[in-house]
Write a protein that holds these residues in place. Structure first.
Motif, PDB file in Angstrom:
ATOM      1  N   TYR A 290      -9.821   2.274  10.097  1.00 50.00           N
ATOM      2  CA  TYR A 290      -9.772   1.169   9.135  1.00 50.00           C
ATOM      3  C   TYR A 290      -8.766   1.466   8.025  1.00 50.00           C
ATOM      4  O   TYR A 290      -7.954   0.602   7.655  1.00 50.00           O
ATOM      5  CB  TYR A 290     -11.161   0.939   8.552  1.00 50.00           C
ATOM      6  N   TRP A 291      -8.797   2.669   7.505  1.00 49.04           N
ATOM      7  CA  TRP A 291      -7.874   3.040   6.428  1.00 49.04           C
ATOM      8  C   TRP A 291      -6.411   2.984   6.886  1.00 49.04           C
ATOM      9  O   TRP A 291      -5.557   2.414   6.208  1.00 49.04           O
ATOM     10  CB  TRP A 291      -8.197   4.443   5.928  1.00 49.04           C
ATOM     11  N   ILE A 292      -6.129   3.592   8.035  1.00 49.36           N
ATOM     12  CA  ILE A 292      -4.746   3.650   8.515  1.00 49.36           C
ATOM     13  C   ILE A 292      -4.242   2.253   8.868  1.00 49.36           C
ATOM     14  O   ILE A 292      -3.113   1.877   8.547  1.00 49.36           O
ATOM     15  CB  ILE A 292      -4.620   4.602   9.720  1.00 49.36           C
ATOM     16  N   ARG A 293      -5.083   1.474   9.551  1.00 52.19           N
ATOM     17  CA  ARG A 293      -4.696   0.100   9.927  1.00 52.19           C
ATOM     18  C   ARG A 293      -4.357  -0.730   8.698  1.00 52.19           C
ATOM     19  O   ARG A 293      -3.341  -1.431   8.646  1.00 52.19           O
ATOM     20  CB  ARG A 293      -5.834  -0.572  10.690  1.00 52.19           C
ATOM     21  N   ALA A 294      -5.216  -0.663   7.681  1.00 52.26           N
ATOM     22  CA  ALA A 294      -5.002  -1.457   6.475  1.00 52.26           C
ATOM     23  C   ALA A 294      -3.706  -1.061   5.768  1.00 52.26           C
ATOM     24  O   ALA A 294      -2.939  -1.920   5.317  1.00 52.26           O
ATOM     25  CB  ALA A 294      -6.196  -1.304   5.530  1.00 52.26           C
ATOM     26  N   ALA A 295      -3.456   0.241   5.679  1.00 54.57           N
ATOM     27  CA  ALA A 295      -2.237   0.711   5.004  1.00 54.57           C
ATOM     28  C   ALA A 295      -0.984   0.251   5.747  1.00 54.57           C
ATOM     29  O   ALA A 295      -0.035  -0.256   5.141  1.00 54.57           O
ATOM     30  CB  ALA A 295      -2.265   2.230   4.890  1.00 54.57           C
ATOM     31  N   LEU A 296      -0.973   0.404   7.065  1.00 56.47           N
ATOM     32  CA  LEU A 296       0.214   0.042   7.856  1.00 56.47           C
ATOM     33  C   LEU A 296       0.433  -1.468   7.880  1.00 56.47           C
ATOM     34  O   LEU A 296       1.563  -1.945   7.713  1.00 56.47           O
ATOM     35  CB  LEU A 296       0.069   0.569   9.279  1.00 56.47           C
ATOM     36  N   MET A 297      -0.630  -2.237   8.082  1.00 61.69           N
ATOM     37  CA  MET A 297      -0.477  -3.679   8.246  1.00 61.69           C
ATOM     38  C   MET A 297      -0.060  -4.363   6.960  1.00 61.69           C
ATOM     39  O   MET A 297       0.629  -5.386   6.988  1.00 61.69           O
ATOM     40  CB  MET A 297      -1.800  -4.273   8.758  1.00 61.69           C
ATOM     41  N   ASN A 298      -0.459  -3.801   5.827  1.00 60.18           N
ATOM     42  CA  ASN A 298      -0.205  -4.471   4.545  1.00 60.18           C
ATOM     43  C   ASN A 298       0.990  -3.925   3.768  1.00 60.18           C
ATOM     44  O   ASN A 298       1.438  -4.560   2.819  1.00 60.18           O
ATOM     45  CB  ASN A 298      -1.455  -4.374   3.659  1.00 60.18           C
ATOM     46  N   MET A 299       1.511  -2.765   4.179  1.00 59.96           N
ATOM     47  CA  MET A 299       2.540  -2.131   3.363  1.00 59.96           C
ATOM     48  C   MET A 299       3.827  -2.944   3.262  1.00 59.96           C
ATOM     49  O   MET A 299       4.543  -2.887   2.259  1.00 59.96           O
ATOM     50  CB  MET A 299       2.859  -0.724   3.899  1.00 59.96           C
ATOM     51  N   ALA A 300       4.130  -3.720   4.300  1.00 63.78           N
ATOM     52  CA  ALA A 300       5.405  -4.430   4.313  1.00 63.78           C
ATOM     53  C   ALA A 300       5.274  -5.922   4.018  1.00 63.78           C
ATOM     54  O   ALA A 300       6.271  -6.644   4.046  1.00 63.78           O
ATOM     55  CB  ALA A 300       6.083  -4.243   5.672  1.00 63.78           C
ATOM     56  N   GLN A 301       4.069  -6.379   3.728  1.00 63.16           N
ATOM     57  CA  GLN A 301       3.869  -7.807   3.467  1.00 63.16           C
ATOM     58  C   GLN A 301       4.761  -8.337   2.344  1.00 63.16           C
ATOM     59  O   GLN A 301       5.385  -9.402   2.496  1.00 63.16           O
ATOM     60  CB  GLN A 301       2.398  -8.079   3.151  1.00 63.16           C
ATOM     61  N   PRO A 302       4.854  -7.645   1.186  1.00 66.14           N
ATOM     62  CA  PRO A 302       5.735  -8.152   0.128  1.00 66.14           C
ATOM     63  C   PRO A 302       7.204  -8.189   0.552  1.00 66.14           C
ATOM     64  O   PRO A 302       7.961  -9.046   0.092  1.00 66.14           O
ATOM     65  CB  PRO A 302       5.529  -7.158  -1.019  1.00 66.14           C
ATOM     66  N   LEU A 303       7.610  -7.250   1.420  1.00 67.88           N
ATOM     67  CA  LEU A 303       8.997  -7.234   1.883  1.00 67.88           C
ATOM     68  C   LEU A 303       9.325  -8.496   2.673  1.00 67.88           C
ATOM     69  O   LEU A 303      10.424  -9.049   2.553  1.00 67.88           O
ATOM     70  CB  LEU A 303       9.264  -6.004   2.747  1.00 67.88           C
ATOM     71  N   PHE A 304       8.377  -8.947   3.492  1.00 64.20           N
ATOM     72  CA  PHE A 304       8.626 -10.155   4.279  1.00 64.20           C
ATOM     73  C   PHE A 304       8.732 -11.379   3.378  1.00 64.20           C
ATOM     74  O   PHE A 304       9.593 -12.244   3.584  1.00 64.20           O
ATOM     75  CB  PHE A 304       7.517 -10.367   5.310  1.00 64.20           C
ATOM     76  N   THR A 305       7.892 -11.452   2.344  1.00 61.88           N
ATOM     77  CA  THR A 305       7.988 -12.557   1.385  1.00 61.88           C
ATOM     78  C   THR A 305       9.325 -12.528   0.670  1.00 61.88           C
ATOM     79  O   THR A 305       9.991 -13.562   0.512  1.00 61.88           O
ATOM     80  CB  THR A 305       6.839 -12.476   0.360  1.00 61.88           C
TER      81      THR A 305
END
Length: 371
Positions: A290-305
């Motif tokens: 859960y921890w690793i998935r959350a970190a990886l999936m969310n780390m680049a969200q602002p970059l895409f925006t």
């Protein structure tokens, strides 16, 4: 606001469960909020061009708060559905206003860091909210209160925190705007439409995947793995710390390999850990995944925006941002009801597997369109 809403989101599903609402009903409540967001997203993108962002936030914050407080003060299903719808209408302004505001008041070099730091600060607030959300119910229940009343009083406290957000909103200064890019006079609608559709599709598919499982993470730990509310709050707060770390790393990666590659690889690498969560009943493996998935999936969200805002004309940024929100929110809302039904009648395995597949499809779209 982040502290208040993160604590609210941590406990609200648990409150609904304590008043005997099943996952299907909980999924419908999530969908109602989504419908409200969809109704208002496009009008909101128009409104922010004509009305002060400060005024919008000072109006939408109390409206959202009143709706949330009504939801935790009643056991009536239809009342909760309707207030969830209105809260979705009000809360869309928090999502729509930020990106265009940042674009107007920053330089291209600053933006990857600005978008990431904004997300990181929200997560820091979320860490505090999650810790409080885990600890406060244990303190309040010592007074001999039932589970639903304990959750209700805790959620009232988080409502008070949301009201405090009005103070920093009053301090927003909208006078300064920095325009660094030349205006593209020959900007063609056909080209713009093509780009917006390509930006829209990956967000839509990601939202469809997220809605099947992500809104039910607190119930996953509570019901599937038999974890206490206090520990759930700790797990969520550690997850947000790891997401903050990822957010700080993401702009540095983007400088070396590009924004799109950073988004693509972080999403794809997160998928195996979601699959592990769907098949294991081992608490340690589930929590680490859960921890690793959350970190990886969310780390680049602002970059895409940030990337999306740079790909369209400045006059189209509010509309594009609204459409991206619609894509993710619509997908999440449409699939949340399905996810709730699957969990209630089967288990968490199928929703987690389907989420993983949709995340993979979204990543393929992203890389194909923008590599």
């Amino acid at each position: 606001m982040g502290m208040g809403f993160s604590g609210f989101m941590l406990l609200f599903n648990l409150y609904l469960k304590s008043i005997n609402f099943g996952e299907a009903r909980i999924g419908n409540i999530i969908t109602a909020s989504t419908i409200g967001t969809l109704i208002m997203a496009i009008p909101a993108s128009i409104v922010i061009k004509r009305i002060s962002i400060k005024k919008i936030l000072l109006f939408s914050t109390p409206v959202s708060l009143v709706c949330y407080l009504i939801q935790v003060s009643t056991h009536n299903y239809m009342t909760i559905i309707w207030t969830s719808l209105v809260s979705g209408i009000a809360s869309v302004f928090f999502q729509v206003t930020a990106a265009p505001f940042f674009m107007r008041n920053s330089t291209p070099k600053e933006r990857p860091y600005l978008f990431s730091l904004n997300f990181a600060f929200a997560l820091i607030a979320g860490v505090i909210g999650s810790i409080l959300g885990g600890v406060l119910p244990g303190i309040i229940e010592r007074f001999g209160l039932s589970a639903d009343i304990t959750y209700r009083y805790t959620l009232y406290i988080f409502g008070g925190l949301v009201m405090v957000s009005i103070i920093p909103y009053l301090l927003i200064d909208e006078k300064i705007e920095i325009h660094t890019e030349p205006v593209e006079k020959d900007f063609k609608f056909k080209t713009r439409t093509s780009i917006i559709i390509k930006l829209f599709l990956p967000n839509l598919v990601t939202g469809l995947g997220a809605g099947l499982s992500i809104p039910f993470m607190n119930l996953y730990f509570k019901d599937w793995l038999r974890v206490s509310t206090n520990l759930i709050g700790i797990y969520f707060s550690i997850s947000q710390f790891l997401m903050i770390t990822g957010l700080l790393i993401a702009p540095l990666l983007a400088e070396k390999i590009g924004k799109i590659r950073t988004v693509f690889f972080s999403q794809v690498l997160s998928i195996p850990f979601l699959i592990f969560m769907g098949i294991t009943r081992n608490l340690s493996l589930a929590v680490i995944s859960y921890w690793i998935r959350a970190a990886l999936m969310n780390m680049a969200q602002p970059l895409f925006t940030n990337y999306a805002m740079e790909r369209v004309h400045k006059d189209e940024q509010p509309l594009t941002n609204a459409l991206l929100i619609i894509a993710w929110t619509a997908g999440r809302g449409l699939s949340a009801s399905i996810g709730g039904l699957l969990i209630e009648h089967f288990s968490y395995t199928l929703p987690f597997f389907t989420t993983s597949l949709l995340y993979l499809i979204s990543s393929i779209f992203l890389y194909t369109f923008f590599r």
